[in-house]
Design a protein around this motif. Structure first.
Motif, PDB file in Angstrom:
ATOM      1  N   VAL A 263      -2.529   6.309  12.354  1.00  0.00           N
ATOM      2  CA  VAL A 263      -2.641   7.770  12.390  1.00  0.00           C
ATOM      3  C   VAL A 263      -4.083   8.202  12.144  1.00  0.00           C
ATOM      4  N   HIS A 264      -4.698   7.663  11.090  1.00  0.00           N
ATOM      5  CA  HIS A 264      -6.079   8.040  10.762  1.00  0.00           C
ATOM      6  C   HIS A 264      -7.047   7.616  11.862  1.00  0.00           C
ATOM      7  N   SER A 265      -6.783   6.472  12.484  1.00  0.00           N
ATOM      8  CA  SER A 265      -7.641   6.024  13.590  1.00  0.00           C
ATOM      9  C   SER A 265      -7.543   6.984  14.770  1.00  0.00           C
ATOM     10  N   ARG A 266      -6.341   7.470  15.016  1.00  0.00           N
ATOM     11  CA  ARG A 266      -6.105   8.362  16.149  1.00  0.00           C
ATOM     12  C   ARG A 266      -6.857   9.681  15.990  1.00  0.00           C
ATOM     13  N   ILE A 267      -6.980  10.160  14.745  1.00  0.00           N
ATOM     14  CA  ILE A 267      -7.646  11.459  14.539  1.00  0.00           C
ATOM     15  C   ILE A 267      -9.087  11.302  14.061  1.00  0.00           C
ATOM     16  N   GLY A 268      -9.554  10.040  13.948  1.00  0.00           N
ATOM     17  CA  GLY A 268     -10.945   9.792  13.575  1.00  0.00           C
ATOM     18  C   GLY A 268     -11.281  10.071  12.122  1.00  0.00           C
ATOM     19  N   ASN A 269     -10.323   9.895  11.219  1.00  0.00           N
ATOM     20  CA  ASN A 269     -10.544  10.121   9.787  1.00  0.00           C
ATOM     21  C   ASN A 269     -10.959   8.807   9.132  1.00  0.00           C
ATOM     22  N   ASN A 270     -12.261   8.592   9.028  1.00  0.00           N
ATOM     23  CA  ASN A 270     -12.767   7.308   8.527  1.00  0.00           C
ATOM     24  C   ASN A 270     -12.379   7.042   7.078  1.00  0.00           C
ATOM     25  N   GLN A 271     -12.366   8.083   6.248  1.00  0.00           N
ATOM     26  CA  GLN A 271     -11.987   7.872   4.850  1.00  0.00           C
ATOM     27  C   GLN A 271     -10.523   7.443   4.751  1.00  0.00           C
ATOM     28  N   GLY A 272      -9.669   8.068   5.552  1.00  0.00           N
ATOM     29  CA  GLY A 272      -8.258   7.678   5.566  1.00  0.00           C
ATOM     30  C   GLY A 272      -8.068   6.260   6.064  1.00  0.00           C
ATOM     31  N   ILE A 273      -8.851   5.875   7.077  1.00  0.00           N
ATOM     32  CA  ILE A 273      -8.800   4.504   7.597  1.00  0.00           C
ATOM     33  C   ILE A 273      -9.189   3.524   6.498  1.00  0.00           C
ATOM     34  N   ALA A 274     -10.275   3.821   5.796  1.00  0.00           N
ATOM     35  CA  ALA A 274     -10.761   2.928   4.742  1.00  0.00           C
ATOM     36  C   ALA A 274      -9.736   2.771   3.629  1.00  0.00           C
ATOM     37  N   HIS A 275      -9.116   3.877   3.211  1.00  0.00           N
ATOM     38  CA  HIS A 275      -8.104   3.809   2.150  1.00  0.00           C
ATOM     39  C   HIS A 275      -6.908   2.970   2.598  1.00  0.00           C
ATOM     40  N   ALA A 276      -6.476   3.165   3.846  1.00  0.00           N
ATOM     41  CA  ALA A 276      -5.345   2.387   4.356  1.00  0.00           C
ATOM     42  C   ALA A 276      -5.683   0.899   4.396  1.00  0.00           C
ATOM     43  N   LEU A 277      -6.888   0.574   4.845  1.00  0.00           N
ATOM     44  CA  LEU A 277      -7.305  -0.830   4.915  1.00  0.00           C
ATOM     45  C   LEU A 277      -7.394  -1.458   3.531  1.00  0.00           C
ATOM     46  N   LYS A 278      -7.922  -0.721   2.571  1.00  0.00           N
ATOM     47  CA  LYS A 278      -8.029  -1.246   1.204  1.00  0.00           C
ATOM     48  C   LYS A 278      -6.650  -1.508   0.617  1.00  0.00           C
ATOM     49  N   ASN A 279      -5.745  -0.542   0.767  1.00  0.00           N
ATOM     50  CA  ASN A 279      -4.382  -0.716   0.262  1.00  0.00           C
ATOM     51  C   ASN A 279      -3.655  -1.842   0.995  1.00  0.00           C
ATOM     52  N   LEU A 280      -3.877  -1.924   2.311  1.00  0.00           N
ATOM     53  CA  LEU A 280      -3.247  -2.976   3.107  1.00  0.00           C
ATOM     54  C   LEU A 280      -3.756  -4.351   2.680  1.00  0.00           C
ATOM     55  N   GLY A 281      -5.062  -4.445   2.400  1.00  0.00           N
ATOM     56  CA  GLY A 281      -5.623  -5.713   1.925  1.00  0.00           C
ATOM     57  C   GLY A 281      -4.997  -6.161   0.629  1.00  0.00           C
ATOM     58  N   GLU A 282      -4.716  -5.210  -0.264  1.00  0.00           N
ATOM     59  CA  GLU A 282      -4.102  -5.562  -1.541  1.00  0.00           C
ATOM     60  C   GLU A 282      -2.653  -6.003  -1.360  1.00  0.00           C
ATOM     61  N   VAL A 283      -1.966  -5.392  -0.383  1.00  0.00           N
ATOM     62  CA  VAL A 283      -0.597  -5.826  -0.074  1.00  0.00           C
ATOM     63  C   VAL A 283      -0.617  -7.242   0.493  1.00  0.00           C
ATOM     64  N   TYR A 284      -1.529  -7.512   1.420  1.00  0.00           N
ATOM     65  CA  TYR A 284      -1.649  -8.858   1.987  1.00  0.00           C
ATOM     66  C   TYR A 284      -1.989  -9.874   0.894  1.00  0.00           C
ATOM     67  N   ARG A 285      -2.845  -9.489  -0.038  1.00  0.00           N
ATOM     68  CA  ARG A 285      -3.218 -10.401  -1.132  1.00  0.00           C
ATOM     69  C   ARG A 285      -1.993 -10.746  -1.975  1.00  0.00           C
ATOM     70  N   ALA A 286      -1.155  -9.741  -2.240  1.00  0.00           N
ATOM     71  CA  ALA A 286       0.063  -9.976  -3.022  1.00  0.00           C
ATOM     72  C   ALA A 286       1.056 -10.855  -2.266  1.00  0.00           C
ATOM     73  N   GLN A 287       0.977 -10.857  -0.917  1.00  0.00           N
ATOM     74  CA  GLN A 287       1.856 -11.685  -0.095  1.00  0.00           C
ATOM     75  C   GLN A 287       1.244 -13.055   0.199  1.00  0.00           C
ATOM     76  N   SER A 288       0.076 -13.324  -0.392  1.00  0.00           N
ATOM     77  CA  SER A 288      -0.671 -14.568  -0.137  1.00  0.00           C
ATOM     78  C   SER A 288      -1.077 -14.712   1.331  1.00  0.00           C
TER      79      SER A 288
END
Length: 269
Positions: free
Chosen positions: A61-86
């Motif tokens: 969604v954030h990529s579609r509307i060009g919201n870089n801060q929203g993209i960054a927050h989603a990526l950071k949170n997603l990275g932490e989820v991936y880390r928890a999943q090994s």
């Protein structure tokens, strides 16, 4: 605990409703923000599959509307989820992208948080130099921004990295500073974690009196705030110190209490 669970439930209902309203009204910015928050809440509840799905959608969604801060927050949170999943490769990619985008737009807090998570990924793979560089950079960014909690968390991370490399002097300095900051701002969890780390450092240096004091204080804090796993870990540390001091009855008592806690919370060791 019940109050916290109720607050969690209310927050989940709020963001799920926000996603529904934003979808029906085609308010993309609202939808992306609500999905980010919802994904983070799912992650905190260990609902990793739902967290991943929500955060991927938030990123889209954030990529579609060009919201870089929203993209960054989603990526950071997603990275932490991936880390928890090994899923370490996916975590590293997401967190590096989050760092680069956040740094580029001047969002220092998110950039530093991404670096700290990257440091933990590197440490898992014994990439200690890379982990140290990531955490040191995060520390410098957060201390420069006056973020006391973030600074103390970065110092805790540095203490763990230094300890893994047997750099006991640097580890002790980092953890003592972390403990001082966490205590000053009233973050009991962080203070106890720093004390646990100090206990291990002192034990490695055969400073048994200091180790006993650090583990004892950590156990007291973690028992008071209901951190059962932390309390059990502190008791195990105390048991090791008592054994080294030939205090066998105290060691047995500490190990038994730790075992009882692990059994009660379902953490079979």
């Amino acid at each position: 605990m019940y109050q916290a669970q109720a607050s969690f439930s209310e927050a989940m209902d709020c963001y799920e409703s926000a996603v529904d309203v934003a979808t029906r009204t085609r308010h993309e910015a609202m939808k992306g923000h609500a999905l980010n928050r919802l994904g983070h809440l799912y992650h905190l509840q260990d609902r990793r599959g739902e967290a991943e799905q929500a955060l991927i959608e938030a990123h889209d969604v954030h990529s579609r509307i060009g919201n870089n801060q929203g993209i960054a927050h989603a990526l950071k949170n997603l990275g932490e989820v991936y880390r928890a999943q090994s899923k370490d490769r996916e975590a590293e990619k997401a967190l590096m992208e989050a760092y680069e985008m956040s740094y580029h737009i001047g969002d220092i807090t998110t950039a530093a948080q991404a670096l700290m998570s990257l440091g933990h990924v590197y440490q898992i793979h014994s990439m200690n130099q890379e982990a140290e560089r990531a955490l040191m950079k995060a520390y410098e960014m957060l201390s420069g921004a006056g973020d006391d909690l973030g600074t103390a968390d970065a110092l805790n991370g540095l203490g763990r990295i230094y300890r893994a490399q047997s750099k006991n002097g640097e580890a002790e300095k980092a953890l003592m500073e972390a403990h001082e900051i966490h205590t000053r701002i009233g973050n009991h969890v962080g203070a106890a974690n720093a004390l646990n780390g100090l206990g291990h450092i002192y034990r490695a240096q055969s400073k048994r009196g200091e180790a006993e004091k650090a583990f004892g204080e950590a156990h007291e804090i973690q028992t008071r705030i209901g951190d059962h796993m932390g309390a059990a870990n502190a008791l195990n540390g105390l048991g090791q110190i008592y054994l080294a001091q030939s205090k066998h009855s105290e060691a047995e008592k500490a190990f038994m209490e730790a075992h009882e806690i692990h059994t009660r919370i379902g953490n079979h060791m």
